[in-house]
Design a protein around this motif. Structure first.
Motif, short mmCIF file in Angstrom:
data_model
loop_
_atom_site.label_atom_id
_atom_site.label_comp_id
_atom_site.label_asym_id
_atom_site.label_seq_id
_atom_site.Cartn_x
_atom_site.Cartn_y
_atom_site.Cartn_z
N SER A 1 35.80 42.14 28.93
CA SER A 1 36.91 42.33 29.89
C SER A 1 37.63 43.65 29.67
N ILE B 1 46.18 44.39 28.72
CA ILE B 1 45.69 43.67 29.89
C ILE B 1 46.15 42.22 29.83
N ASP C 1 37.18 50.81 35.03
CA ASP C 1 37.60 50.72 36.45
C ASP C 1 38.41 51.91 36.88
N GLN D 1 35.43 46.52 30.86
CA GLN D 1 35.41 46.59 32.32
C GLN D 1 36.69 47.21 32.86
N LYS D 2 37.84 46.81 32.32
CA LYS D 2 39.11 47.36 32.81
C LYS D 2 39.24 48.84 32.49
N ILE E 1 44.27 42.15 25.11
CA ILE E 1 43.99 41.34 26.30
C ILE E 1 44.48 39.93 26.05
N ASP F 1 44.99 39.15 31.82
CA ASP F 1 43.93 38.74 32.73
C ASP F 1 44.19 37.32 33.23
#
Length: 117
Positions: free
Chosen positions: A110, A8, A117, A113-114, A73, A10
């Motif tokens: 984070s 990720i 999703d 959450q990703k 991330i 971000d």
């Protein structure tokens, strides 16, 4: 779609980090730090010099990069005309003010959450 591993970036503009950083400081290398169900192995601060102003100096983007067993991330830690030695100052702040635990927790939240999703 649920996947076991995600990389990720971000940032509102991921192209800002599509090159090698100008400098890297390692907060953790090849470690085995556990946060919830995440095994954190690497934590880095990365400096990207984006532009130079004659009066203000370099515009710096400092990101945090966290590698876990569920993904990596990279996200903004700080940015702006931060002056000379900005990465070393950020590193010192994180390592002397319990900032590292906050950085890890923010990264884990984070990634979680990703993944969901």
């Amino acid at each position: 779609m649920i996947t076991d591993y995600m990389d990720i970036i971000d940032l509102y503009d991921p192209s800002r980090v599509d090159k090698n950083p100008d400098e890297v400081k390692f907060l953790l290398q090849n470690g085995n730090f556990i946060q919830d169900e995440f095994e954190i192995s690497d934590i880095e601060l990365r400096l990207y010099l984006e532009k130079k102003d004659e009066k203000l100096g370099n515009y710096s983007l400092i990101t945090s990069f966290v590698k876990t067993n569920k993904g990596t991330i990279e996200m903004i830690y700080d940015e702006g005309f931060l002056g000379e030695d900005a990465l070393s100052r950020a590193f010192t702040f994180l390592t002397t003010n319990l900032g590292l635990s906050g950085l890890v927790l923010r990264s884990v939240i984070s990634i979680r959450q990703k993944i969901s999703d």
